[in-house]
Design an enzyme around this catalytic site. Structure first.
Site, PDB file in Angstrom:
ATOM      1  N   ASN A  50      -3.304 -10.656 -38.154  1.00  0.00           N
ATOM      2  CA  ASN A  50      -3.876 -10.847 -36.823  1.00  0.00           C
ATOM      3  C   ASN A  50      -5.303 -11.340 -36.979  1.00  0.00           C
ATOM      4  O   ASN A  50      -6.232 -10.557 -37.179  1.00  0.00           O
ATOM      5  CB  ASN A  50      -3.827  -9.538 -36.047  1.00  0.00           C
ATOM      6  CG  ASN A  50      -4.208  -9.732 -34.594  1.00  0.00           C
ATOM      7  OD1 ASN A  50      -4.954 -10.658 -34.265  1.00  0.00           O
ATOM      8  ND2 ASN A  50      -3.716  -8.871 -33.726  1.00  0.00           N
ATOM      9  N   ASP A  51      -5.458 -12.647 -36.878  1.00  0.00           N
ATOM     10  CA  ASP A  51      -6.762 -13.280 -37.047  1.00  0.00           C
ATOM     11  C   ASP A  51      -7.811 -12.752 -36.086  1.00  0.00           C
ATOM     12  O   ASP A  51      -8.998 -13.011 -36.241  1.00  0.00           O
ATOM     13  CB  ASP A  51      -6.633 -14.788 -36.780  1.00  0.00           C
ATOM     14  CG  ASP A  51      -6.287 -15.567 -38.029  1.00  0.00           C
ATOM     15  OD1 ASP A  51      -6.610 -15.090 -39.129  1.00  0.00           O
ATOM     16  OD2 ASP A  51      -5.708 -16.654 -37.898  1.00  0.00           O
ATOM     17  N   CYS A  52      -7.364 -12.090 -35.058  1.00  0.00           N
ATOM     18  CA  CYS A  52      -8.278 -11.674 -34.006  1.00  0.00           C
ATOM     19  C   CYS A  52      -8.651 -10.195 -34.074  1.00  0.00           C
ATOM     20  O   CYS A  52      -9.356  -9.693 -33.207  1.00  0.00           O
ATOM     21  CB  CYS A  52      -7.677 -12.003 -32.646  1.00  0.00           C
ATOM     22  SG  CYS A  52      -7.403 -13.763 -32.484  1.00  0.00           S
ATOM     23  N   GLN A  65     -13.761 -15.423 -36.886  1.00  0.00           N
ATOM     24  CA  GLN A  65     -13.054 -15.375 -38.159  1.00  0.00           C
ATOM     25  C   GLN A  65     -13.980 -15.348 -39.366  1.00  0.00           C
ATOM     26  O   GLN A  65     -13.638 -14.808 -40.398  1.00  0.00           O
ATOM     27  CB  GLN A  65     -12.115 -16.585 -38.297  1.00  0.00           C
ATOM     28  CG  GLN A  65     -10.721 -16.329 -37.771  1.00  0.00           C
ATOM     29  CD  GLN A  65     -10.672 -16.389 -36.264  1.00  0.00           C
ATOM     30  OE1 GLN A  65     -11.196 -17.317 -35.659  1.00  0.00           O
ATOM     31  NE2 GLN A  65     -10.070 -15.393 -35.654  1.00  0.00           N
TER      32      GLN A  65
END
Ligand code: GLC
Ligand code: GLC
Length: 831
Positions: A485-487, A502
């Site tokens: 989950n990049d967020c 990021q």
């Protein structure tokens, strides 16, 4: 009320047929599958590039335009005072008929007006650096028709990013050459570039334009180019400003007559010392050769037949006959096709990805290749080597690399702590498909530095070690900048809108931020790694050298043992610190507070850890998996799939980062992030719950959505999209970010290996379906390592899981693995 429909599937032709050009969003297709690529919408919008959508863009495209999807390869047909386009846009002259057929790497757009039909077939021939556009004009009237045909393409000045911003330079650099019917684009060729592009047609032309302003007029739109409206080309020659390519052709058609015009948009590279044929004149030899290959209808038809044959072969590797059309068309055609596209594009170029943002993702590409490896294993092999070459000696990795250079991308850097695990995921899938252990002996550098090479197996080992060496206070994996989950940016703490979530780590030292998603991923890939080591021990003892990738039987057994301990320890840590009572926690934040816990007010439960921990079977005996899956069903599921988290965050949480930046129900904040739904579905199959798995699966299966929601869903109904608005959103069910998503590979992996249950394994095909109780019988034909297996699964009692007996060519086998052998085999599986 029944929703409006814009198209339908044509399974026999492997096409999606669009019958109304005003789709709720441009519905696109991809041409090319190796070096030369084009995006093409149902109105012929889009662009072409060579290998890299950022650094080698051939034709220009303006994003997020008004109106939408403006710019593309356009044909203007002037018939008396009427000017129209076969794909409706840009003139939007009402057509008498319109149809767009998106097929496997080709698109055919057919329009008709006032008794003339124009059908254009677009494709990139195999192994060719060019897009063919074969236009067939038909006079369907009883009178002679005299038509004026104008083609149109707008060149991009190669670097798609600077093309859109550096006008003080761009407006002075554009250069072209014209030779017969071929219009060449050679901007920057005089200096450091050794490539040019061209646009040609296989007939004599009666005029041309290469300067945009002369052709269109400074204050006109694509819909009303001055040259077309007046029916008179300008024979313009571009010096700077905006070079274009437009042919002008006069066509006379007798009643009933039809005529083909073949256009070719090509790309050429020359060696440094062969760039010019005379001062300032580009060497056109290769262009001439390329043009000659496609200058007649016969040659083009043969190339098109070859492309179709290529797809026949690819799609014949795995076919299902289930009696359910909606399942069969996704498995046999569209899911596999989308996997080819995600393998080629990663997340670079779509109608949501500009092509100038991201390159190839480390985690993305490893997942993509799992959906593709059965199709062309040699390409997957190369990809694995390329990806591993961007790893660092400590096992960390560049998060992305550019396809043109294959070098790690410094702008984004590394520090995403899930990344290393994915290398194991991809490599294991490759070896299971092919039985090719030799890949593990390949010498692969770190960060592309020659001299630093170690075996690929060593890369896998340090990947595992990277997780083990980066554990937090609960002995769970530290998350780093983010996991899958990049967020979920737990070390970011950003109050500056100009910072990237990021890449910003405003805190990091002393972080306690741990991820349960990585913990589950580690256990799944760790088990794979252990099985690989054991298999390698066997292979090493059986082979002549007594070793593989420099290690002997004993070494692999010791390594398997070491990793077993690490995996057991991780499972224990998850049970001890990662269980919330009814489901798995998601993470611990920087301070060591729980995320994804019933104690939280929002974001009580997350999908990723339910998926990965149940796939890993952590706490299966104690009943944790069943509970976690029930909780996912109860709290995450809605009509359109399972949302990522629930309840959605309603305010910004600085300690969580980007996830809380999105409005409720969108993207990583409680959107249905389709990519992760298959994790829970596989978890369901591990738990043997076939009905639940099937329900979850069909909710995001494009063919099921297509039937119900074309207008609401908006995006292409033949492929998965990354995100569907979740139950907390203003418009639940609305899809976004179609095409380029890990969902494609995961849907394939899920249905082929876990639902239909045909799992490649080291020694053969392991058969272990998990079915809805309504599935009583189906057939799969699977080509695998030189053999072809016709597998009939019989399930008269409607069992969800559990193989009773398997016969191969009439003989009952022990266990569930069909051993590999060449030739055709009849397999009967009794559930
Ligand atoms: C995007 C990224 C992928 C990431 C996912 C979830 O699809 O490409 O790498 O895992 O979003 O944030
Ligand atoms: C944004 C997106 C996410 C993507 C990331 C990386 O955060 O929401 O899906 O993975 O950008 O580009």
């Amino acid at each position: 009320m029944a929703e409006k429909k814009y198209g339908h599937f044509d399974d026999a032709n492997r096409e999606y047929v669009i019958t109304d050009p005003k789709t709720p969003w441009p519905w696109i297709n991809y041409l090319g599958n190796e070096d030369f690529f084009s995006l093409i919408s149902n109105t012929a919008g889009g662009y072409s590039f060579y290998k890299d959508a950022k650094f080698r863009r051939l034709t220009r495209y303006r994003y997020n335009g008004v109106p939408m999807d403006n710019g593309g390869r356009y044909f203007y047909i002037k018939d008396g005072d009427t000017v129209w386009n076969p794909g409706w846009k840009p003139c939007k002259t009402p057509l008498d008929s319109y149809e767009c057929r998106h097929g496997m790497n080709y698109t055919r757009i057919t329009g008709s007006k006032n008794g003339v039909e124009a059908s254009v077939l677009f494709f990139v021939p195999l192994h060719t650096w060019a897009e063919v556009q074969k236009m067939t004009l038909k006079n369907q009237t009883k009178e002679v028709k005299t038509l004026k045909v104008f083609s149109f393409a707008e060149w991009c000045l190669w670097n798609a990013a600077t093309d859109m911003e550096n006008f003080q330079r761009n407006f002075s650099t554009g250069e072209v050459e014209v030779e017969g019917s071929t219009l060449y684009h050679k901007t920057e060729y005089r200096e450091r570039r050794n490539h040019y592009a061209f646009y040609t047609v296989n007939t004599e032309i009666q005029g041309y334009d290469t300067d945009r302003e002369s052709f269109i007029g400074l204050y006109n739109e694509f819909a009303e180019p001055e040259a077309v409206m007046e029916g008179k080309p300008r024979n313009s020659f571009a010096h700077g400003w905006s070079p274009i390519a437009s042919h002008y052709i006069e066509v006379t058609l007798q009643p009933g007559e039809s005529r083909d015009l073949i256009f070719l948009l090509g790309y050429v590279e020359n060696e440094q010392d062969k760039k010019f044929s005379a001062k300032k004149v580009i060497n056109k030899e290769k262009a001439h050769q390329l043009i000659k290959k496609f200058d007649t209808t016969e040659k083009v038809d043969a190339a098109f037949a070859e492309l179709n044959q290529y797809w026949d072969n690819l799609l014949n590797i795995f076919t299902v006959k289930s009696g359910n059309d909606k399942l069969d068309r996704m498995v046999n055609i569209w899911n596999q096709y989308q996997c080819m596209i995600t393998f080629c594009m990663s997340r670079s170029a779509s109608f949501f990805e500009s092509g100038i943002g991201r390159g190839m993702g480390f985690r993305d590409s490893n997942q993509d290749l799992v959906g593709f490896v059965h199709q062309i294993p040699t390409r997957a092999r190369q990809r694995i080597i390329d990806i591993a070459s961007t790893q660092f000696p400590d096992g960390g990795c560049y998060h992305q690399y550019q396809p043109l250079t294959k070098r790690g991308n410094n702008d984004i850097g590394g520090g995403f702590n899930d990344d290393p695990c994915w290398l194991i995921f991809g490599t294991v899938a490759y070896i299971k498909e092919t039985g090719d252990f030799s890949i593990l002996s390949e010498q692969v550098p770190f960060d592309n530095q020659s001299g630093s090479e170690v075996s690929l197996f060593e890369h896998l080992k340090i990947s595992m070690n990277h997780i083990i060496n980066n554990l937090g206070p609960h002995k769970l994996p530290l998350i780093g900048r983010a996991d899958w989950n990049d967020c979920l940016n737990l070390n970011c703490f950003s109050w500056d809108p100009n910072e990237s979530f990021q890449t910003t780590e405003n805190k990091g030292e002393g972080s306690k931020a741990e991820s349960l998603m990585i913990a589950g991923l580690f256990v799944v890939t760790g088990k794979d790694y252990i099985a690989l080591c054991k298999q390698l021990a066997k292979e090493a003892s059986n082979c002549r050298e007594g070793e593989i990738a420099g290690l002997a039987e004993e070494d692999y057994l010791v390594e398997a043992d070491r990793m077993q301990q690490a995996v057991d320890a991780m499972s224990e840590a998850v049970k001890q610190y990662g269980w919330d009572g009814e489901w798995f926690l998601r993470a611990y934040d920087f301070f060591g507070n729980k995320i994804g816990s019933n104690e939280n007010e929002e974001g009580k439960i997350f999908i990723e850890s339910q998926g990965w921990c149940t796939m890993a079977g952590i706490g299966q005996e104690e009943g944790l998996c069943g509970k976690a899956l029930d909780s996912a069903k109860e709290r995450l599921e809605c009509e359109h799939g399972m949302v990522l988290n629930n309840p959605a965050y309603t305010t910004y949480h600085v300690e969580m980062g980007e996830i809380s930046s999105y409005p409720e129900g969108y993207k990583e904040n409680a959107g249905i992030f389709c990519h992760n739904n298959p994790w829970v579905i596989i978890g369901e199959t591990v738990a043997g719950r076939g009905n639940d798995a099937w329900n979850h699966y069909t909710k995001i299966l494009p063919s099921y959505v297509e039937e119900k929601y074309q207008t609401l869903h908006k995006v292409e109904p033949y492929v998965n999209c990354q995100m569907v608005a979740g139950k907390d959103a203003a418009k639940p069910g609305e899809g976004k970010n179609s095409w380029l998503t890990g969902t494609a590979a995961w849907m394939w992996y899920t249905v082929s290996e876990f639902i239909l249950g045909i799992k490649p394994d080291y020694e053969g095909l392991n058969i272990d379906p998990c079915l809805p109780s309504t599935a009583h019988e189906y057939e799969v034909t699977r080509k695998f390592r030189g053999g072809e297996y016709h597998i009939v699964v019989k399930n008269p009692e409607g069992r969800e899981k559990g193989v009773k007996q398997i016969t191969v060519d009439g003989k009952v086998i022990d266990g569930t693995i069909i051993p590999c052998s060449a030739g055709k085999h009849e397999v009967i599986v009794q559930m």
